[in-house]
Design a protein around this motif. Structure first.
Motif, PDB file in Angstrom:
ATOM      1  N   ASN A  59       0.863  -1.258  -0.145  1.00  0.00           N
ATOM      2  CA  ASN A  59       0.003   0.018   0.164  1.00  0.00           C
ATOM      3  C   ASN A  59       0.937   1.001   0.023  1.00  0.00           C
ATOM      4  N   TYR A  60       0.328   2.362  -0.270  1.00  0.00           N
ATOM      5  CA  TYR A  60       0.833   3.745   0.072  1.00  0.00           C
ATOM      6  C   TYR A  60       0.296   4.252   1.222  1.00  0.00           C
ATOM      7  N   ASN A  61       1.184   4.493   2.344  1.00  0.00           N
ATOM      8  CA  ASN A  61       0.780   5.262   3.806  1.00  0.00           C
ATOM      9  C   ASN A  61      -0.339   4.393   4.369  1.00  0.00           C
ATOM     10  N   HIS A  62      -0.271   3.024   4.193  1.00  0.00           N
ATOM     11  CA  HIS A  62      -1.189   2.085   4.744  1.00  0.00           C
ATOM     12  C   HIS A  62      -2.493   2.488   4.578  1.00  0.00           C
ATOM     13  N   GLY A  63      -2.784   2.665   3.380  1.00  0.00           N
ATOM     14  CA  GLY A  63      -4.117   3.265   2.766  1.00  0.00           C
ATOM     15  C   GLY A  63      -5.114   2.046   2.645  1.00  0.00           C
ATOM     16  N   GLN A  64      -6.493   2.607   2.938  1.00  0.00           N
ATOM     17  CA  GLN A  64      -7.444   1.383   2.879  1.00  0.00           C
ATOM     18  C   GLN A  64      -8.174   1.603   1.547  1.00  0.00           C
ATOM     19  N   GLY A  65      -7.451   2.085   0.605  1.00  0.00           N
ATOM     20  CA  GLY A  65      -8.023   2.105  -0.781  1.00  0.00           C
ATOM     21  C   GLY A  65      -7.743   1.069  -1.537  1.00  0.00           C
ATOM     22  N   LYS A  66      -7.075   1.166  -2.747  1.00  0.00           N
ATOM     23  CA  LYS A  66      -6.565   0.333  -3.491  1.00  0.00           C
ATOM     24  C   LYS A  66      -5.357  -0.247  -3.262  1.00  0.00           C
ATOM     25  N   ALA A  67      -5.113  -1.697  -3.343  1.00  0.00           N
ATOM     26  CA  ALA A  67      -3.908  -2.350  -2.992  1.00  0.00           C
ATOM     27  C   ALA A  67      -2.815  -1.990  -4.434  1.00  0.00           C
ATOM     28  N   ILE A  68      -1.445  -1.739  -4.163  1.00  0.00           N
ATOM     29  CA  ILE A  68      -0.676  -1.500  -5.426  1.00  0.00           C
ATOM     30  C   ILE A  68      -0.341  -2.816  -5.767  1.00  0.00           C
ATOM     31  N   ALA A  69       0.129  -3.906  -4.955  1.00  0.00           N
ATOM     32  CA  ALA A  69       0.306  -5.329  -5.209  1.00  0.00           C
ATOM     33  C   ALA A  69      -0.129  -6.216  -4.300  1.00  0.00           C
ATOM     34  N   ARG A  70      -0.076  -7.302  -4.417  1.00  0.00           N
ATOM     35  CA  ARG A  70      -0.468  -8.255  -3.455  1.00  0.00           C
ATOM     36  C   ARG A  70       0.159  -9.634  -3.379  1.00  0.00           C
ATOM     37  N   THR A  71       0.500 -10.435  -2.255  1.00  0.00           N
ATOM     38  CA  THR A  71       1.125 -11.619  -2.483  1.00  0.00           C
ATOM     39  C   THR A  71       0.119 -12.767  -3.091  1.00  0.00           C
ATOM     40  N   ARG A  72      -1.106 -12.528  -2.767  1.00  0.00           N
ATOM     41  CA  ARG A  72      -2.024 -13.539  -3.087  1.00  0.00           C
ATOM     42  C   ARG A  72      -2.116 -13.756  -4.798  1.00  0.00           C
ATOM     43  N   ASN A  73      -1.986 -12.577  -5.432  1.00  0.00           N
ATOM     44  CA  ASN A  73      -1.932 -12.847  -7.081  1.00  0.00           C
ATOM     45  C   ASN A  73      -0.406 -13.002  -7.534  1.00  0.00           C
ATOM     46  N   GLY A  74       0.608 -12.806  -6.544  1.00  0.00           N
ATOM     47  CA  GLY A  74       1.999 -12.894  -7.082  1.00  0.00           C
ATOM     48  C   GLY A  74       2.626 -11.759  -7.702  1.00  0.00           C
TER      49      GLY A  74
END
Length: 148
Positions: A59-74
């Motif tokens: 995330n950017y600044n622990h944002g609760q919006g959109k994830a920038i990347a994620r382990t779940r999708n690689g």
């Protein structure tokens, strides 16, 4: 046993020169004291051994919006090495991804933090230092403007 969410800063993050938007850096560094204001904190070298990192977001600044990347999708890879918790992310070409990549590449953003729960900790009350021995769950690694 008390659980707490904390953030720790790092000193290094960079954008790699490639056609893909790849950034990498350390979200946590082992055995480095961080002054949180109300206490000092140190992450033990074994803190991530039993940690649940299977669905962690960048995330950017622990944002609760959109994830920038994620382990779940690689798109986010988390690696525990002798230095600490290293992250490597391949950003997609969304507005957020492009903006973050350009800000990292220019050096405007170069710090990280992470949000987690604690399974085990040790306190040194003489120095007011908390040592994180075992992290239960990692919620996010974040690119931040102002770290802890």
């Amino acid at each position: 046993m008390e659980k707490a969410v904390k953030e720790i800063r790092i000193a290094e993050m960079r954008a790699l020169d490639s056609e893909e938007m790849i950034i990498e850096g350390y979200a946590a560094v082992f055995n480095q004291e961080t002054d949180l204001g109300w206490c000092k904190e140190v992450i033990d070298q074994k803190a991530f051994e039993e940690c649940d990192m299977k669905d962690c977001c960048l995330n950017y600044n622990h944002g609760q919006g959109k994830a920038i990347a994620r382990t779940r999708n690689g798109s986010l890879e988390l690696i525990v090495d002798s230095v600490g918790l290293k992250m490597r992310a391949k950003l997609i070409d969304t507005t957020e991804g492009i903006d973050i990549y350009k800000s990292v590449k220019s050096g405007l953003l170069d710090k990280m933090s992470f949000a987690f729960t604690v399974r085990e900790e040790q306190w040194d009350y003489e120095t007011d230092t908390r040592r994180i021995m075992n992290i239960d769950k990692l919620f996010d690694v974040s690119i931040v403007d102002i770290p802890a």
